[in-house]
Design an enzyme around this catalytic site. Sequence first.
Site, PDB file in Angstrom:
ATOM      1  N   ASN A 105       0.832  -1.207   0.000  1.00  0.00           N
ATOM      2  CA  ASN A 105       0.000   0.000   0.000  1.00  0.00           C
ATOM      3  C   ASN A 105       0.863   1.252   0.000  1.00  0.00           C
ATOM      4  O   ASN A 105       2.020   1.221   0.424  1.00  0.00           O
ATOM      5  CB  ASN A 105      -0.936   0.016   1.213  1.00  0.00           C
ATOM      6  N   ASP A 107      -0.499   4.244   1.175  1.00  0.00           N
ATOM      7  CA  ASP A 107      -1.344   5.207   1.917  1.00  0.00           C
ATOM      8  C   ASP A 107      -0.746   5.681   3.238  1.00  0.00           C
ATOM      9  O   ASP A 107      -1.358   6.475   3.941  1.00  0.00           O
ATOM     10  CB  ASP A 107      -2.746   4.589   2.154  1.00  0.00           C
ATOM     11  N   HIS A 122       5.728  -0.789  -2.784  1.00  0.00           N
ATOM     12  CA  HIS A 122       5.286  -0.063  -3.993  1.00  0.00           C
ATOM     13  C   HIS A 122       5.436   1.446  -3.826  1.00  0.00           C
ATOM     14  O   HIS A 122       4.773   2.209  -4.506  1.00  0.00           O
ATOM     15  CB  HIS A 122       3.831  -0.425  -4.319  1.00  0.00           C
ATOM     16  N   CYS A 133      15.335  15.933 -12.364  1.00  0.00           N
ATOM     17  CA  CYS A 133      16.587  16.025 -11.568  1.00  0.00           C
ATOM     18  C   CYS A 133      16.589  15.070 -10.374  1.00  0.00           C
ATOM     19  O   CYS A 133      17.592  14.930  -9.691  1.00  0.00           O
ATOM     20  CB  CYS A 133      16.784  17.463 -11.063  1.00  0.00           C
ATOM     21  N   CYS A 153      13.534  22.969 -10.655  1.00  0.00           N
ATOM     22  CA  CYS A 153      14.325  22.920 -11.910  1.00  0.00           C
ATOM     23  C   CYS A 153      13.417  22.985 -13.126  1.00  0.00           C
ATOM     24  O   CYS A 153      13.890  23.033 -14.260  1.00  0.00           O
ATOM     25  CB  CYS A 153      15.153  21.623 -11.943  1.00  0.00           C
ATOM     26  N   THR A 191      -4.709  -9.151   0.598  1.00  0.00           N
ATOM     27  CA  THR A 191      -4.105  -9.030  -0.729  1.00  0.00           C
ATOM     28  C   THR A 191      -4.520 -10.215  -1.591  1.00  0.00           C
ATOM     29  O   THR A 191      -4.613 -11.343  -1.119  1.00  0.00           O
ATOM     30  CB  THR A 191      -2.560  -8.943  -0.660  1.00  0.00           C
TER      31      THR A 191
END
Length: 246
Positions: A105, A107, A122, A133, A153, A191
Amino acid sequence: MEHNAELIEKAAELIKNSKYAIGFTGAGVSVESGIPPFRGENGLWNTTDPSLLSLSRFYRDPAKAWKDIKKIFYDFFGQAKPNAAHKALAQLEQKGIIKGVITQNIDNLHQEAGSTNVIEFHGTCSNMVCIKCGKKYRSKDVDLNNLPPTCKCGGVLKPDFVFFEEGIPEDAMNESQKMMQKTDLIIIIGTTGEVMPAAYLPHTAHRNGAKIIEINPHPSTFTNSITDIYLPMKAGEAMTAIMKNF
Ligand code: APR
């Protein structure tokens, strides 16, 4: 329900007797915080094209991609708070019973619940990175009223979470693989086990002899292959019941 009570007892015993237990979580652990999963009931991918999170689409038209990303991952997800499952894992870490959490997750809810050893496999919504940059920013310091957000930049900022077609952060991969060599118990929560290489991790631990507890109202790719104790329950409900034993 009686059967679940026995399974909870057995799961609590396994956790108590473990030497290096870890949590392995997916979107399901945050559903009770109001964040929809990606797949299954109310899954985000049922209504949103996953190519929204493809790197090539982002680079092709960052302004367009950012409109959807802001709506879903910042305006909507941003209000979520940790639920009982996140808090239980944090309490078990504070008691020294689990050593950390590997989460798919983005979050930040494990950290907000008090977990300190969290591997964000992840990446995270909490930071943004300049695609020109490489400079990193805290998302809360970035103005999302003008899209796409840009770096000092002039480069475009990208959320620091893993897009499809993008590799896993090297430190997250290395840390996770080290944990898979040490763990003797993984508590898998919420999951489908459908996304690689994350879903390889519990298999690696299982090959090394780790026991697997799985909490998910629906079976996953792990349930009938490596799971030792399957609790067909919601994350908050199951972890609250388990915590009664600690
Ligand atoms: N408690 C526990 N599990 C739940 C709950 C709940 N209250 N509600 C749903 N679930 C389960 C579902 O049954 C499902 O197995 O959570 C799982 C959610 O699956 P996915 O949405 O596929 O989430 P996940 O497995 O984390 O996805 C992996 O896919 O899109 C990518 O990068 C994204 O990290 C994500 C990855």
